[in-house]
Design a protein around this motif. Structure first.
Motif, PDB file in Angstrom:
ATOM      1  N   GLU A  84       6.363   1.123   2.113  1.00  0.00           N
ATOM      2  CA  GLU A  84       6.299   2.384   1.362  1.00  0.00           C
ATOM      3  C   GLU A  84       4.850   2.845   1.220  1.00  0.00           C
ATOM      4  O   GLU A  84       4.556   4.026   1.379  1.00  0.00           O
ATOM      5  CB  GLU A  84       6.867   2.205  -0.051  1.00  0.00           C
ATOM      6  CG  GLU A  84       8.344   2.385  -0.195  1.00  0.00           C
ATOM      7  CD  GLU A  84       8.745   2.279  -1.652  1.00  0.00           C
ATOM      8  OE1 GLU A  84       9.373   3.232  -2.143  1.00  0.00           O
ATOM      9  OE2 GLU A  84       8.431   1.262  -2.300  1.00  0.00           O
ATOM     10  N   ARG A  85       3.963   1.912   0.901  1.00  0.00           N
ATOM     11  CA  ARG A  85       2.551   2.261   0.727  1.00  0.00           C
ATOM     12  C   ARG A  85       1.944   2.759   2.038  1.00  0.00           C
ATOM     13  O   ARG A  85       1.179   3.718   2.039  1.00  0.00           O
ATOM     14  CB  ARG A  85       1.759   1.088   0.163  1.00  0.00           C
ATOM     15  CG  ARG A  85       2.127   0.826  -1.302  1.00  0.00           C
ATOM     16  CD  ARG A  85       1.304  -0.250  -1.948  1.00  0.00           C
ATOM     17  NE  ARG A  85      -0.093   0.092  -2.130  1.00  0.00           N
ATOM     18  CZ  ARG A  85      -0.589   0.822  -3.139  1.00  0.00           C
ATOM     19  NH1 ARG A  85       0.221   1.300  -4.049  1.00  0.00           N
ATOM     20  NH2 ARG A  85      -1.877   1.059  -3.228  1.00  0.00           N
ATOM     21  N   LEU A  86       2.307   2.118   3.157  1.00  0.00           N
ATOM     22  CA  LEU A  86       1.805   2.564   4.455  1.00  0.00           C
ATOM     23  C   LEU A  86       2.312   3.967   4.768  1.00  0.00           C
ATOM     24  O   LEU A  86       1.543   4.836   5.188  1.00  0.00           O
ATOM     25  CB  LEU A  86       2.244   1.589   5.557  1.00  0.00           C
ATOM     26  CG  LEU A  86       1.869   1.971   6.985  1.00  0.00           C
ATOM     27  CD1 LEU A  86       0.347   2.037   7.161  1.00  0.00           C
ATOM     28  CD2 LEU A  86       2.477   0.979   7.967  1.00  0.00           C
ATOM     29  N   ALA A 132       0.206  11.057  -5.589  1.00  0.00           N
ATOM     30  CA  ALA A 132       1.108  10.591  -6.653  1.00  0.00           C
ATOM     31  C   ALA A 132       2.195   9.696  -6.064  1.00  0.00           C
ATOM     32  O   ALA A 132       2.521   8.644  -6.628  1.00  0.00           O
ATOM     33  CB  ALA A 132       1.711  11.779  -7.387  1.00  0.00           C
ATOM     34  N   GLU A 133       2.753  10.097  -4.924  1.00  0.00           N
ATOM     35  CA  GLU A 133       3.781   9.284  -4.280  1.00  0.00           C
ATOM     36  C   GLU A 133       3.196   7.963  -3.772  1.00  0.00           C
ATOM     37  O   GLU A 133       3.860   6.922  -3.847  1.00  0.00           O
ATOM     38  CB  GLU A 133       4.440  10.064  -3.139  1.00  0.00           C
ATOM     39  CG  GLU A 133       5.303  11.203  -3.642  1.00  0.00           C
ATOM     40  CD  GLU A 133       5.897  12.044  -2.526  1.00  0.00           C
ATOM     41  OE1 GLU A 133       5.813  11.640  -1.329  1.00  0.00           O
ATOM     42  OE2 GLU A 133       6.438  13.118  -2.832  1.00  0.00           O
ATOM     43  N   TYR A 134       1.967   7.995  -3.286  1.00  0.00           N
ATOM     44  CA  TYR A 134       1.300   6.771  -2.828  1.00  0.00           C
ATOM     45  C   TYR A 134       1.126   5.792  -3.991  1.00  0.00           C
ATOM     46  O   TYR A 134       1.408   4.604  -3.872  1.00  0.00           O
ATOM     47  CB  TYR A 134      -0.058   7.101  -2.205  1.00  0.00           C
ATOM     48  CG  TYR A 134      -0.862   5.875  -1.846  1.00  0.00           C
ATOM     49  CD1 TYR A 134      -0.547   5.141  -0.704  1.00  0.00           C
ATOM     50  CD2 TYR A 134      -1.907   5.446  -2.649  1.00  0.00           C
ATOM     51  CE1 TYR A 134      -1.267   4.004  -0.375  1.00  0.00           C
ATOM     52  CE2 TYR A 134      -2.640   4.320  -2.323  1.00  0.00           C
ATOM     53  CZ  TYR A 134      -2.316   3.604  -1.191  1.00  0.00           C
ATOM     54  OH  TYR A 134      -3.022   2.466  -0.861  1.00  0.00           O
ATOM     55  N   ARG A 135       0.687   6.307  -5.122  1.00  0.00           N
ATOM     56  CA  ARG A 135       0.483   5.447  -6.299  1.00  0.00           C
ATOM     57  C   ARG A 135       1.795   4.855  -6.807  1.00  0.00           C
ATOM     58  O   ARG A 135       1.813   3.763  -7.359  1.00  0.00           O
ATOM     59  CB  ARG A 135      -0.208   6.229  -7.404  1.00  0.00           C
ATOM     60  CG  ARG A 135      -1.651   6.548  -7.077  1.00  0.00           C
ATOM     61  CD  ARG A 135      -2.346   7.333  -8.192  1.00  0.00           C
ATOM     62  NE  ARG A 135      -3.633   7.806  -7.757  1.00  0.00           N
ATOM     63  CZ  ARG A 135      -3.959   9.090  -7.591  1.00  0.00           C
ATOM     64  NH1 ARG A 135      -3.079  10.042  -7.860  1.00  0.00           N
ATOM     65  NH2 ARG A 135      -5.156   9.427  -7.174  1.00  0.00           N
ATOM     66  N   ALA A 136       2.894   5.576  -6.622  1.00  0.00           N
ATOM     67  CA  ALA A 136       4.199   5.104  -7.090  1.00  0.00           C
ATOM     68  C   ALA A 136       4.865   4.142  -6.106  1.00  0.00           C
ATOM     69  O   ALA A 136       5.801   3.423  -6.484  1.00  0.00           O
ATOM     70  CB  ALA A 136       5.124   6.299  -7.334  1.00  0.00           C
TER      71      ALA A 136
END
Length: 153
Positions: free
Chosen positions: A47-49, A37-41
């Motif tokens: 941030e994505r890495l 969920a945090e990755y998708r946000a």
């Protein structure tokens, strides 16, 4: 790097960190759901890495004895994620060990944590788990250490 080599490296790394074993596969499933969920946000590439590294930390489940779907098999395009994951969590682990030593925790070498030290609530949690008597000092020293801890992704 073949899959068996990466698995060996991750196993040795998890052994070095010495995080407490989780006895439930549900614990790992819940963590990976949260991290996905945090990755998708996440918005920025950094941030994505970072969030992808958190998702890939599910390798801990394998170390704890729970099977992980072949979702995270090693591939060349995963090298940056695994590299970031190793750096991120090793740095946090070292941070907490240094903090425990500086604050004279009862058993500083038993402090094996990788939670985000930029959240004061996490500093409180770690101090509580490791029976640090002066939690305010732990938090204060942790805040100061964050300012100079150059290895903390």
């Amino acid at each position: 790097m073949p899959h068996s080599s990466s698995k060996t490296i991750l196993c040795r790394w998890h052994k070095l960190l010495g995080l407490s074993h989780q006895s439930s596969s549900a614990w790992h499933r819940d963590r990976v759901r949260e991290e996905l969920a945090e990755y998708r946000a996440a918005r920025s590439p950094v941030e994505r890495l970072s969030e992808a590294a958190d998702v890939f930390s599910i390798s801990r489940a394998t170390y704890d004895g729970f099977p992980v779907r072949k979702l995270l098999l090693f591939a060349m395009h995963h090298i940056p994620v695994y590299g970031y994951m190793l750096a991120k969590f090793t740095s946090r682990w070292l941070f907490y060990r240094a903090l425990a030593f500086l604050c004279r925790a009862p058993h500083p070498f038993a402090v094996r944590e990788v939670v985000n030290p930029y959240k004061d609530r996490k500093l409180d949690d770690v101090a509580f788990r490791h029976r640090v008597m002066d939690r305010q000092k732990f938090k204060l020293v942790g805040r100061r250490l964050r300012l100079v801890w150059s290895l903390l992704p």
